[in-house]
Design an enzyme around this catalytic site. Structure first.
Site, PDB file in Angstrom:
ATOM      1  N   GLY A  46       0.700  -1.241  -0.084  1.00 27.45           N
ATOM      2  CA  GLY A  46       0.154   0.137  -0.098  1.00 27.45           C
ATOM      3  C   GLY A  46       0.710   1.309  -0.225  1.00 27.45           C
ATOM      4  O   GLY A  46       0.219   2.330  -0.716  1.00 27.45           O
ATOM      5  N   GLU A 100       3.741   4.055   6.128  1.00 29.71           N
ATOM      6  CA  GLU A 100       2.546   3.306   5.815  1.00 29.71           C
ATOM      7  C   GLU A 100       1.461   3.966   5.088  1.00 29.71           C
ATOM      8  O   GLU A 100       1.759   5.469   5.131  1.00 29.71           O
ATOM      9  CB  GLU A 100       1.704   3.007   7.376  1.00 29.71           C
ATOM     10  CG  GLU A 100       2.086   1.445   7.419  1.00 29.71           C
ATOM     11  CD  GLU A 100       0.797   0.483   6.889  1.00 29.71           C
ATOM     12  OE1 GLU A 100       1.181   0.558   5.566  1.00 29.71           O
ATOM     13  OE2 GLU A 100       0.451  -0.274   7.332  1.00 29.71           O
ATOM     14  N   ASP A 101       0.495   3.433   4.502  1.00 27.50           N
ATOM     15  CA  ASP A 101      -0.250   4.201   3.767  1.00 27.50           C
ATOM     16  C   ASP A 101      -1.300   4.604   4.764  1.00 27.50           C
ATOM     17  O   ASP A 101      -1.798   5.869   4.423  1.00 27.50           O
ATOM     18  CB  ASP A 101      -0.990   3.278   2.664  1.00 27.50           C
ATOM     19  CG  ASP A 101      -1.263   1.772   2.983  1.00 27.50           C
ATOM     20  OD1 ASP A 101      -1.031   1.551   4.164  1.00 27.50           O
ATOM     21  OD2 ASP A 101      -2.041   1.282   2.303  1.00 27.50           O
ATOM     22  N   ASP A 104      -5.575   2.172  10.592  1.00 28.48           N
ATOM     23  CA  ASP A 104      -6.773   1.999  10.510  1.00 28.48           C
ATOM     24  C   ASP A 104      -7.123   1.164  11.976  1.00 28.48           C
ATOM     25  O   ASP A 104      -7.254   2.051  12.877  1.00 28.48           O
ATOM     26  CB  ASP A 104      -7.028   1.050   9.645  1.00 28.48           C
ATOM     27  CG  ASP A 104      -8.585   0.583   9.178  1.00 28.48           C
ATOM     28  OD1 ASP A 104      -9.359   1.488   9.518  1.00 28.48           O
ATOM     29  OD2 ASP A 104      -8.683  -0.417   8.676  1.00 28.48           O
ATOM     30  N   LYS A 132      -7.454   6.710   9.878  1.00 24.16           N
ATOM     31  CA  LYS A 132      -8.764   6.402  10.216  1.00 24.16           C
ATOM     32  C   LYS A 132      -9.025   6.445  11.530  1.00 24.16           C
ATOM     33  O   LYS A 132      -9.366   5.120  12.069  1.00 24.16           O
ATOM     34  CB  LYS A 132      -9.339   5.361   9.442  1.00 24.16           C
ATOM     35  CG  LYS A 132     -10.274   5.590   8.458  1.00 24.16           C
ATOM     36  CD  LYS A 132     -10.797   4.333   7.786  1.00 24.16           C
ATOM     37  CE  LYS A 132     -10.504   3.920   6.222  1.00 24.16           C
ATOM     38  NZ  LYS A 132     -11.016   2.714   6.181  1.00 24.16           N
ATOM     39  N   ASP A 160      -5.666  -0.413  -1.865  1.00 24.50           N
ATOM     40  CA  ASP A 160      -6.450  -1.330  -3.159  1.00 24.50           C
ATOM     41  C   ASP A 160      -7.748  -1.805  -2.474  1.00 24.50           C
ATOM     42  O   ASP A 160      -8.054  -1.804  -1.255  1.00 24.50           O
ATOM     43  CB  ASP A 160      -5.486  -2.598  -3.469  1.00 24.50           C
ATOM     44  CG  ASP A 160      -5.587  -3.654  -2.077  1.00 24.50           C
ATOM     45  OD1 ASP A 160      -4.983  -2.966  -1.336  1.00 24.50           O
ATOM     46  OD2 ASP A 160      -5.973  -4.814  -2.246  1.00 24.50           O
ATOM     47  N   ARG A 166      -4.881   0.227  -7.389  1.00 22.95           N
ATOM     48  CA  ARG A 166      -3.849   0.975  -6.753  1.00 22.95           C
ATOM     49  C   ARG A 166      -3.299   1.997  -7.645  1.00 22.95           C
ATOM     50  O   ARG A 166      -2.794   3.128  -7.153  1.00 22.95           O
ATOM     51  CB  ARG A 166      -2.692  -0.025  -6.451  1.00 22.95           C
ATOM     52  CG  ARG A 166      -2.960  -1.091  -5.501  1.00 22.95           C
ATOM     53  CD  ARG A 166      -1.611  -2.021  -5.240  1.00 22.95           C
ATOM     54  NE  ARG A 166      -1.996  -3.234  -4.579  1.00 22.95           N
ATOM     55  CZ  ARG A 166      -2.163  -3.381  -3.214  1.00 22.95           C
ATOM     56  NH1 ARG A 166      -1.968  -2.302  -2.370  1.00 22.95           N
ATOM     57  NH2 ARG A 166      -2.089  -4.505  -2.529  1.00 22.95           N
TER      58      ARG A 166
HETATM   59  P1  IMP Z   1      -4.880  -1.972  10.373  1.00 27.84           P
HETATM   60  O1  IMP Z   1      -3.839  -2.841  10.533  1.00 27.84           O
HETATM   61  O2  IMP Z   1      -6.427  -2.320  10.635  1.00 27.84           O
HETATM   62  O3  IMP Z   1      -4.450  -0.596  10.897  1.00 27.84           O
HETATM   63  O4  IMP Z   1      -4.792  -1.910   8.846  1.00 27.84           O
HETATM   64  C1  IMP Z   1      -3.705  -1.072   8.260  1.00 27.84           C
HETATM   65  C2  IMP Z   1      -3.614  -1.822   6.634  1.00 27.84           C
HETATM   66  O5  IMP Z   1      -4.943  -1.971   6.304  1.00 27.84           O
HETATM   67  C3  IMP Z   1      -3.400  -0.746   5.735  1.00 27.84           C
HETATM   68  O6  IMP Z   1      -1.811  -0.565   5.842  1.00 27.84           O
HETATM   69  C4  IMP Z   1      -4.070  -0.782   4.616  1.00 27.84           C
HETATM   70  O7  IMP Z   1      -3.251  -1.638   3.894  1.00 27.84           O
HETATM   71  C5  IMP Z   1      -5.219  -1.492   4.774  1.00 27.84           C
HETATM   72  N1  IMP Z   1      -6.256  -0.692   4.812  1.00 27.84           N
HETATM   73  C6  IMP Z   1      -7.025  -0.168   5.842  1.00 27.84           C
HETATM   74  N2  IMP Z   1      -8.158   0.757   5.522  1.00 27.84           N
HETATM   75  C7  IMP Z   1      -8.143   0.817   4.192  1.00 27.84           C
HETATM   76  C8  IMP Z   1      -9.046   1.533   3.214  1.00 27.84           C
HETATM   77  O8  IMP Z   1      -9.842   2.299   3.353  1.00 27.84           O
HETATM   78  N3  IMP Z   1      -8.613   1.023   1.781  1.00 27.84           N
HETATM   79  C9  IMP Z   1      -7.606   0.210   1.718  1.00 27.84           C
HETATM   80  N4  IMP Z   1      -6.828  -0.391   2.346  1.00 27.84           N
HETATM   81  C10 IMP Z   1      -7.089  -0.108   3.663  1.00 27.84           C
HETATM   82 MG    MG Z   2      -0.639  -0.952   4.336  1.00 28.07          MG
END
Ligand code: IMP
Ligand code: MG
Length: 181
Positions: A46, A100-101, A104, A132, A160, A166
């Site tokens: 990402g 990181e992108d 979440d 987020k 994605d 992407r």
């Molecule tokens: P986390 O572990 O829940 O914080 O998720 C992180 C990863 O989930 C990010 O690095 C993204 O690759 C993916 N992700 C989270 N939200 C989104 C979204 O809205 N669109 C696409 N990928 C997401």
């Molecule tokens: Mg990611």
């Protein structure tokens, strides 16, 4: 055809806004890492676009390595984070900055921070283009944040849905019917 704009409900952050923000972040990082031994770690897949654009704007020396982890399937986090490929750099004399992108649930960042701490780098900080906060499950404090966004599923600029979208140059909200059908 997938990957075109017809599946996008609306553009959340334009190409110009992304690049403007990256310049701002690069200015801050360049000040903070002056006379340091910066190693950027791109979290694949990402953050590939973000990492590449960010490193090009830096005014300080910086190395680049990448790590590959996965936690996301479809539009909901699975909870478990799996390491697919680790970095190959010795970080003992490096000031590591994780790129990181999107932050979440926080599970990926929490995994990464623990993972790199064990390697004993000179310093360890975190940077994410998007945050987020509404979806946080694990507490993570970012050192550098691009944009805070609402709880909508977004794609583009490296991010994605099912490995698609992407290459869109902007960050857009995906039409819910795309992932509910
Ligand atoms: P986390 O572990 O829940 O914080 O998720 C992180 C990863 O989930 C990010 O690095 C993204 O690759 C993916 N992700 C989270 N939200 C989104 C979204 O809205 N669109 C696409 N990928 C997401
Ligand atoms: Mg990611």
């Amino acid at each position: 055809m997938r990957n075109d704009k017809t599946d996008i409900l609306k553009i959340i952050i334009s190409e110009e806004e992304i690049q403007e923000k990256i310049k701002e972040l690069a200015e801050k990082i360049s000040v903070d890492y002056k006379d340091k031994n910066l190693l950027l770690i791109c979290v694949m897949n990402g953050s590939i676009f973000f990492s590449v654009d960010l490193i090009r704007q830096l005014k300080v020396k910086a190395d680049l390595d990448y790590i590959s982890v996965a936690s996301y399937h479809g539009t909901a986090s699975t909870g478990a984070v799996t390491l697919h490929r680790d970095i190959s750099t010795d970080v003992s004399d490096k000031d590591v900055l994780i790129i990181e992108d999107i932050l979440d649930s926080g599970r990926t960042f929490s995994f990464l921070l623990k993972h790199f701490k064990k390697m004993n780098p000179k310093s360890l900080k975190s940077c994410s283009l998007l945050d987020k906060p509404d979806r946080r499950v694990v507490d993570v404090v970012l050192d550098y944040t691009g944009f805070i966004i609402p709880d909508v599923f977004i794609v583009g600029y490296g991010m994605d849905y099912d490995q698609q979208y992407r290459q869109l140059p902007f960050i857009g909200e995906l039409k819910p019917e795309v992932y509910t059908k």
